[in-house]
Design a protein around this motif. Structure first.
Motif, PDB file in Angstrom:
ATOM      1  N   PHE A   1       3.681 -34.658  10.417  1.00  0.00           N
ATOM      2  CA  PHE A   1       4.900 -33.822  11.470  1.00  0.00           C
ATOM      3  C   PHE A   1       5.621 -34.147  11.256  1.00  0.00           C
ATOM      4  CE2 PHE A   1       0.452 -31.882  11.742  1.00  0.00           C
ATOM      5  CZ  PHE A   1       0.628 -30.670  12.040  1.00  0.00           C
ATOM      6  N   ASN A   2       6.044 -35.843  11.218  1.00  0.00           N
ATOM      7  CA  ASN A   2       7.444 -36.090  11.786  1.00  0.00           C
ATOM      8  C   ASN A   2       8.487 -36.186  10.452  1.00  0.00           C
ATOM      9  OD1 ASN A   2       9.062 -37.958  12.861  1.00  0.00           O
ATOM     10  ND2 ASN A   2       8.220 -39.341  12.901  1.00  0.00           N
ATOM     11  N   ASP A   3       8.088 -36.206   8.995  1.00  0.00           N
ATOM     12  CA  ASP A   3       8.785 -36.409   7.961  1.00  0.00           C
ATOM     13  C   ASP A   3       9.255 -35.091   7.513  1.00  0.00           C
ATOM     14  OD1 ASP A   3       9.687 -39.006   8.786  1.00  0.00           O
ATOM     15  OD2 ASP A   3       8.313 -39.793   6.988  1.00  0.00           O
ATOM     16  N   TYR A   4       7.706 -34.579   7.551  1.00  0.00           N
ATOM     17  CA  TYR A   4       7.646 -32.943   6.970  1.00  0.00           C
ATOM     18  C   TYR A   4       8.026 -31.957   7.651  1.00  0.00           C
ATOM     19  CZ  TYR A   4       5.493 -28.812   3.872  1.00  0.00           C
ATOM     20  OH  TYR A   4       5.632 -28.409   3.770  1.00  0.00           O
ATOM     21  N   TRP A   5       7.288 -32.164   9.123  1.00  0.00           N
ATOM     22  CA  TRP A   5       7.460 -30.506   9.659  1.00  0.00           C
ATOM     23  C   TRP A   5       8.563 -31.082  10.136  1.00  0.00           C
ATOM     24  CZ3 TRP A   5       4.652 -26.835   9.817  1.00  0.00           C
ATOM     25  CH2 TRP A   5       4.976 -25.722  11.124  1.00  0.00           C
ATOM     26  N   LEU A   6       9.595 -31.714  10.399  1.00  0.00           N
ATOM     27  CA  LEU A   6      10.404 -32.256  11.697  1.00  0.00           C
ATOM     28  C   LEU A   6      11.817 -32.201  10.744  1.00  0.00           C
ATOM     29  CD1 LEU A   6       8.987 -33.607  14.821  1.00  0.00           C
ATOM     30  CD2 LEU A   6      10.095 -31.515  14.633  1.00  0.00           C
ATOM     31  N   LYS A   7      11.272 -33.289  10.318  1.00  0.00           N
ATOM     32  CA  LYS A   7      13.074 -34.230   9.108  1.00  0.00           C
ATOM     33  C   LYS A   7      13.296 -32.860   8.261  1.00  0.00           C
ATOM     34  CE  LYS A   7      15.506 -37.739   7.054  1.00  0.00           C
ATOM     35  NZ  LYS A   7      14.764 -39.818   7.254  1.00  0.00           N
TER      36      LYS A   7
END
Length: 316
Positions: free
Chosen positions: A141-147
């Motif tokens: 969620f931090n890297d794939y979904w948001l970033k």
């Protein structure tokens, strides 16, 4: 490793042959195609049966109309592959894309899901390619979904999944933009997601498709699918503010459209993003202007101004 390819078919008699020709030209060593005739009133059912007679890798399900979600779910229920992917029957896939991606998955059994490039609105004035670098994500969620802004390309069709991800997950019946509801649920049971530069999915422009014919009510469903997740991520408090606010401004655009088309109450929280996006060189001018307006006047005033501006343009 076997790949199950689920293709719902409904009112696509003019494009189904084109789709199947591309799918069966993928240099796959072990695969099955599951054609789901979703009660189509045209010749889709007959076309599906004809292809199954010619190709032993193709099986057909005939069912009463349950919509795209119901058709995908029917395919999931009978899929025998270790991996599964979805193709819409008015789209195509570049030659050998799936074969190359399955080799990558064979070399990396730890990947639960792999996403590959998509040519959106192919054959229209709005056509554009979303491509990816070869990258592996474990903080989903931090890297794939948001970033990585996966929230902007939640399509089911340009991804290959481990079949077991769907053991307790199905697409929601009766909702538009079902991909937006489903992908976050899939990510919750994933450990590793990869993006690949290999392959290309051709998502054809369809004037009768969901995206092109979205009403205010269907856009409201899209917004609703996102808002709950956004608020959850914000409440968890350990995501980068810049990435979270980029997601927020993506939702602001949808909220403005919903307000303009329906005049429903605003459901997205009024959050002042600060100037993290205004000062970001990657942020578009439109987003910067909207961010400044929200910071000064709030989301409600932005929605009103947006509606007034569009009315003014259409009156001339």
């Amino acid at each position: 490793m076997k790949l199950s390819i689920v293709i719902p078919a409904y009112k696509t008699e003019k494009t189904l042959d084109r789709c199947l020709e591309s799918v069966t030209n993928q240099a796959l060593s072990d695969y099955e195609v599951i054609l789901v005739d979703d009660g189509s009133p045209d010749q889709c059912g007959a076309i599906c049966d004809e292809w199954a007679r010619k190709n032993n890798n193709i099986k057909v399900i005939h069912q009463s109309n349950e919509g795209l979600s119901g058709a995908r779910n029917a395919g999931i229920d009978v899929a025998q592959g270790e991996y599964i992917t979805f193709v819409d029957s008015d789209d195509t896939i570049r030659e050998n894309s799936l074969g190359d991606l399955m080799i990558e998955l064979q070399n990396h059994p730890e990947y639960d899901l792999i996403e590959y490039p998509i040519f959106r609105f192919y054959t229209s004035e709005d056509e554009n390619i979303i491509d990816f670098k070869d990258h592996v994500y474990t903080d989903l969620f931090n890297d794939y979904w948001l970033k990585n802004k996966a929230y902007a390309h939640t399509y089911a069709c340009n991804k290959i999944y481990k079949r077991k991800l769907f053991d307790k997950i199905r697409y929601p019946i009766g909702l538009k933009f079902e991909d937006v509801y489903t992908l976050p649920e899939i990510l919750k049971v994933c450990k590793t997601v990869a993006t690949s530069s290999k392959g290309l999915y051709y998502y054809y422009s369809n004037p009768d498709g969901i995206t092109q014919t979205s009403s205010g009510e269907t856009l409201a469903q899209l917004l609703d699918a996102h808002v709950g997740l956004f608020m959850k991520l914000k409440a968890e408090g350990h995501y980068k503010w810049k990435d979270l606010m980029a997601y927020y401004m993506h939702l602001v655009n949808i909220q403005c459209d919903v307000y303009e088309l329906t005049h429903h109450d605003i459901i997205l929280s009024d959050i002042r993003p600060g100037f993290c996006l205004v000062l970001n060189n990657e942020t578009t001018l439109k987003v910067k202007i909207k961010t400044i307006i929200i910071n000064i006047l709030g989301l409600n005033k932005l929605c009103i101004l947006n509606k007034m501006l569009h009315r003014s343009r259409t009156s001339h």
